[in-house]
Design a protein around this motif. Structure first.
Motif, PDB file in Angstrom:
ATOM      1  N   UNK A  81       0.833  -1.212   0.000  1.00  0.00           N
ATOM      2  CA  UNK A  81       0.000   0.000   0.000  1.00  0.00           C
ATOM      3  C   UNK A  81       0.861   1.253   0.000  1.00  0.00           C
ATOM      4  N   UNK A  82       1.939   1.240   0.791  1.00  0.00           N
ATOM      5  CA  UNK A  82       2.839   2.397   0.834  1.00  0.00           C
ATOM      6  C   UNK A  82       3.512   2.614  -0.516  1.00  0.00           C
ATOM      7  N   UNK A  83       3.908   1.506  -1.175  1.00  0.00           N
ATOM      8  CA  UNK A  83       4.525   1.613  -2.504  1.00  0.00           C
ATOM      9  C   UNK A  83       3.523   2.222  -3.492  1.00  0.00           C
ATOM     10  N   UNK A  84       2.272   1.784  -3.427  1.00  0.00           N
ATOM     11  CA  UNK A  84       1.242   2.333  -4.310  1.00  0.00           C
ATOM     12  C   UNK A  84       1.038   3.826  -4.054  1.00  0.00           C
ATOM     13  N   UNK A  85       1.015   4.222  -2.776  1.00  0.00           N
ATOM     14  CA  UNK A  85       0.855   5.637  -2.432  1.00  0.00           C
ATOM     15  C   UNK A  85       2.015   6.471  -2.975  1.00  0.00           C
ATOM     16  N   UNK A  86       3.226   5.927  -2.837  1.00  0.00           N
ATOM     17  CA  UNK A  86       4.408   6.633  -3.334  1.00  0.00           C
ATOM     18  C   UNK A  86       4.368   6.746  -4.860  1.00  0.00           C
ATOM     19  N   UNK A  87       3.972   5.673  -5.514  1.00  0.00           N
ATOM     20  CA  UNK A  87       3.866   5.693  -6.976  1.00  0.00           C
ATOM     21  C   UNK A  87       2.846   6.720  -7.451  1.00  0.00           C
ATOM     22  N   UNK A  88       1.721   6.796  -6.773  1.00  0.00           N
ATOM     23  CA  UNK A  88       0.691   7.764  -7.155  1.00  0.00           C
ATOM     24  C   UNK A  88       1.214   9.196  -7.026  1.00  0.00           C
ATOM     25  N   UNK A  89       2.026   9.442  -6.014  1.00  0.00           N
ATOM     26  CA  UNK A  89       2.610  10.776  -5.835  1.00  0.00           C
ATOM     27  C   UNK A  89       3.589  11.092  -6.959  1.00  0.00           C
ATOM     28  N   UNK A  90       4.331  10.078  -7.377  1.00  0.00           N
ATOM     29  CA  UNK A  90       5.296  10.269  -8.457  1.00  0.00           C
ATOM     30  C   UNK A  90       4.574  10.497  -9.782  1.00  0.00           C
ATOM     31  N   UNK A  91       3.524   9.721 -10.038  1.00  0.00           N
ATOM     32  CA  UNK A  91       2.791   9.815 -11.302  1.00  0.00           C
ATOM     33  C   UNK A  91       2.079  11.150 -11.475  1.00  0.00           C
ATOM     34  N   UNK A  92       1.770  11.800 -10.363  1.00  0.00           N
ATOM     35  CA  UNK A  92       1.075  13.078 -10.453  1.00  0.00           C
ATOM     36  C   UNK A  92       1.983  14.198 -10.953  1.00  0.00           C
ATOM     37  N   UNK A  93       3.279  13.903 -11.065  1.00  0.00           N
ATOM     38  CA  UNK A  93       4.229  14.892 -11.556  1.00  0.00           C
ATOM     39  C   UNK A  93       4.540  14.638 -13.028  1.00  0.00           C
ATOM     40  N   UNK A  94       4.788  15.715 -13.779  1.00  0.00           N
ATOM     41  CA  UNK A  94       5.055  15.561 -15.219  1.00  0.00           C
ATOM     42  C   UNK A  94       6.421  14.949 -15.497  1.00  0.00           C
ATOM     43  N   UNK A  95       7.320  14.999 -14.530  1.00  0.00           N
ATOM     44  CA  UNK A  95       8.660  14.431 -14.706  1.00  0.00           C
ATOM     45  C   UNK A  95       8.870  13.280 -13.728  1.00  0.00           C
ATOM     46  N   UNK A  96       8.505  12.037 -14.126  1.00  0.00           N
ATOM     47  CA  UNK A  96       8.630  10.875 -13.234  1.00  0.00           C
ATOM     48  C   UNK A  96      10.068  10.684 -12.768  1.00  0.00           C
ATOM     49  N   UNK A  97      10.218  10.191 -11.555  1.00  0.00           N
ATOM     50  CA  UNK A  97      11.537   9.950 -10.979  1.00  0.00           C
ATOM     51  C   UNK A  97      12.051   8.559 -11.357  1.00  0.00           C
ATOM     52  N   UNK A  98      13.390   8.367 -11.359  1.00  0.00           N
ATOM     53  CA  UNK A  98      13.967   7.050 -11.681  1.00  0.00           C
ATOM     54  C   UNK A  98      13.487   5.931 -10.764  1.00  0.00           C
ATOM     55  N   UNK A  99      13.094   6.293  -9.536  1.00  0.00           N
ATOM     56  CA  UNK A  99      12.660   5.281  -8.569  1.00  0.00           C
ATOM     57  C   UNK A  99      11.389   4.561  -9.016  1.00  0.00           C
ATOM     58  N   UNK A 100      10.646   5.161  -9.937  1.00  0.00           N
ATOM     59  CA  UNK A 100       9.361   4.602 -10.359  1.00  0.00           C
ATOM     60  C   UNK A 100       9.507   3.172 -10.895  1.00  0.00           C
ATOM     61  N   UNK A 101      10.539   2.927 -11.684  1.00  0.00           N
ATOM     62  CA  UNK A 101      10.737   1.596 -12.268  1.00  0.00           C
ATOM     63  C   UNK A 101      10.936   0.539 -11.189  1.00  0.00           C
ATOM     64  N   UNK A 102      11.739   0.855 -10.177  1.00  0.00           N
ATOM     65  CA  UNK A 102      11.986  -0.099  -9.084  1.00  0.00           C
ATOM     66  C   UNK A 102      10.716  -0.378  -8.306  1.00  0.00           C
ATOM     67  N   UNK A 103       9.945   0.669  -8.038  1.00  0.00           N
ATOM     68  CA  UNK A 103       8.704   0.491  -7.281  1.00  0.00           C
ATOM     69  C   UNK A 103       7.714  -0.385  -8.038  1.00  0.00           C
ATOM     70  N   UNK A 104       7.583  -0.163  -9.345  1.00  0.00           N
ATOM     71  CA  UNK A 104       6.651  -0.961 -10.150  1.00  0.00           C
ATOM     72  C   UNK A 104       7.027  -2.432 -10.133  1.00  0.00           C
ATOM     73  N   UNK A 105       8.324  -2.709 -10.033  1.00  0.00           N
ATOM     74  CA  UNK A 105       8.794  -4.094 -10.007  1.00  0.00           C
ATOM     75  C   UNK A 105       8.266  -4.849  -8.790  1.00  0.00           C
ATOM     76  N   UNK A 106       7.981  -4.102  -7.711  1.00  0.00           N
ATOM     77  CA  UNK A 106       7.474  -4.732  -6.485  1.00  0.00           C
ATOM     78  C   UNK A 106       5.947  -4.783  -6.456  1.00  0.00           C
ATOM     79  N   UNK A 107       5.323  -4.408  -7.562  1.00  0.00           N
ATOM     80  CA  UNK A 107       3.867  -4.464  -7.647  1.00  0.00           C
ATOM     81  C   UNK A 107       3.401  -5.433  -8.730  1.00  0.00           C
ATOM     82  N   UNK A 108       4.263  -6.381  -9.079  1.00  0.00           N
ATOM     83  CA  UNK A 108       3.856  -7.430 -10.009  1.00  0.00           C
ATOM     84  C   UNK A 108       2.686  -8.199  -9.414  1.00  0.00           C
TER      85      UNK A 108
END
Length: 518
Positions: A81-108
């Motif tokens: 849930x925390x990873x999803x919350x963090x991802x949503x915060x990142x996605x709301x920005x026009x310039x996604x951060x590099x961390x996004x790829x790593x976080x998505x890997x843990x949401x398979x």
């Protein structure tokens, strides 16, 4: 910047580096702190815990209870849930951060999770970061050890291809790069010569090509499919597997047919006698319809003799075609590029894929940036870091491994895994799940004698228990297919206070009291 330490426990269990421990200390009562410190300063207490981490002493037990009962840590929620919350915060920005790829890997999604992916996700969960850095190997040293093993395996062989391969390995071992290879290169900022690494990688590639060429000429008795089928049939006729619950005649026949298919193509001197023995077994099986008949007709004994004959034939063949060389080849194929042979890249790879390391780097970058969501992002990163630190702290204090579930599952509200090994080489795994439709579920597994397993499932939901009961035969078959013998699978109503760990009574040598069915 992540510094590598050679200290046994590194720095993960000190209040200034472990957020979970700092939270516990902040919330502890004076009496609890006095009990922990016993007149010592807090730093001394932590150092004592580090030195005595192999024993679950009273200080560790008391601190473990403080961790488990800490209101802040108990209310953290699940990591997904925390990873999803963090991802949503990142996605709301026009310039996604590099961390996004790593976080998505843990949401398979659990439905898309492959068998070999789960171990990798657990390794990169952040819980083992410091341990991975401490145990990181210089790839050049790994290559040196692998080549040494190859030379030892082929020693004494009179085969021309074997001698040529062994000599090439010796030439590689005599190079200055491999002679001086050590793990100290991992902690020193030593720049590797690109040209030297390129030449070394090219020589490894040449060696791999020679090995592959020679292995193509191998008799089918060395085919991995035969080895796999033989291991499977050997497991199927073990006395502990030959029970009414586990025995499946069709599966045994299938394994024997796979062995027959490979042996029929073999040109070894022993192949004819092996095929004759197989034919005799198949003839006997025509009149077998039950486990009792199989045993009465001595089929397990005949299969044991067959296995011994095949293994004896394998011992007589060229060492180049042994299982050891296959493993050596697989290792060489991970060390055949300049990038893979660069010691510094090994550390970079660990840091780039481990969630805790990525979070540390992201936190530093966001703190120094003018990111519009800076406050929200740092809040989510701090919470996720605290959750990982909490699992690290519980793992340390319980002398085991405490982990979150590193995948996405719509039905899952919360869940974790606790694992431990005792002095008798028994492994315990406790999986706690809180499911939306079925409530709380505890799965307690015990693995012993290398491949014997007991599984107890605790649930108060009748529908869930029925689903488990209906699928037990399929689970048994799946376990036997991977050479694990299910000795007992049972479903229980949860106790009034279900234990949070399968090894709470560690001091009593973890006697589980399982009813073993033979």
């Amino acid at each position: 910047m992540i510094n590598i330490s050679t200290a046994k426990q590194l720095g993960i269990i000190l209040p200034n580096t472990n957020k979970a421990l700092a939270q516990v200390i902040n919330n502890a009562t004076p009496k609890e702190l006095e009990s922990l410190t016993q007149g010592k300063d807090l730093k001394s207490v932590m150092n004592d815990i580090l030195r005595q981490s192999g024993d679950l002493n009273s200080s560790n037990k008391e601190l473990l209870q403080l961790v488990k009962n800490n209101p802040t840590l108990k209310s953290l929620g699940d990591v997904t849930t925390t990873i999803k919350d963090l991802l949503n915060s990142i996605k709301s920005d026009t310039n996604p951060l590099p961390i996004e790829k790593t976080l998505k890997n843990f949401l398979t999604d659990i439905k898309d999770l492959k068998n070999n992916e789960l171990k990798q996700k657990l390794d990169n969960s952040g819980v083992f970061l410091e341990s991975k850095l401490k145990n990181a190997q210089n790839p050049q040293l790994e290559l040196k050890n692998t080549l040494t093993s190859l030379v030892k395996t082929l020693k004494g062989s009179s085969s021309a291809p074997d001698i040529a391969i062994s000599n090439q390995a010796k030439v590689l071992l005599s190079s200055d790069t491999l002679k001086s290879a050590s793990n100290s290169a991992l902690t020193q900022d030593i720049k590797s010569n690109p040209e030297t690494l390129k030449q070394l990688a090219s020589s490894v590639d040449t060696l791999i090509s020679k090995l592959n060429t020679s292995l193509k000429s191998a008799d089918t008795i060395h085919n991995p499919a035969l080895t796999k089928a033989l291991e499977k049939v050997e497991h199927q006729i073990e006395p502990k597997t030959l029970t009414p619950e586990n025995f499946k005649l069709s599966s045994l026949k299938e394994s024997l047919e796979q062995i027959s298919a490979q042996m029929s193509k073999s040109f070894t001197p022993e192949s004819k006698s092996i095929l004759d023995a197989l034919d005799k077994i198949f003839q006997t099986l025509k009149g077998v319809t039950s486990l009792d008949q199989l045993i009465a007709k001595n089929v397990p004994s005949d299969i044991t003799k067959l296995s011994e004959s095949i293994n004896a034939a394998l011992q007589k063949t060229d060492p180049l075609f042994s299982k050891d060389v296959t493993q050596i080849l697989n290792k060489l194929q991970t060390l055949n590029t300049p990038e893979r042979l660069n010691p510094q890249n090994n550390i970079k790879e660990i840091i780039s894929s481990d969630l805790k390391a990525v979070l540390m780097q992201a936190s530093d970058e966001i703190t120094k940036s003018n990111h519009p969501n800076q406050t929200e992002l740092l809040r989510h990163i701090d919470k996720l870091s605290l959750q990982i630190d909490n699992y690290q702290l519980i793992s340390h204090l319980s002398n085991g491994s405490s982990l979150y579930l590193p995948f996405s599952w719509d039905m899952l509200e919360d869940g974790n895994i606790d694992m431990k090994k005792d002095d008798e080489e028994k492994f315990y795994c406790d999986i706690y799940l809180k499911l939306q439709e079925y409530g709380e579920v505890n799965l307690k597994l015990t693995l012993y004698e290398k491949n014997q397993i007991n599984l107890h499932v605790y649930s108060s939901n009748e529908e869930f228990k029925e689903i488990i009961q209906e699928n037990i035969p399929m689970l048994r078959s799946a376990l036997i297919d991977i050479q694990i013998t299910p000795r007992e699978i049972r479903v229980f109503e949860p106790k009034k206070q279900a234990p949070t760990s399968p090894y709470e009574n560690q001091g009593e040598n973890i006697y589980m009291g399982f009813e073993v069915k033979g």
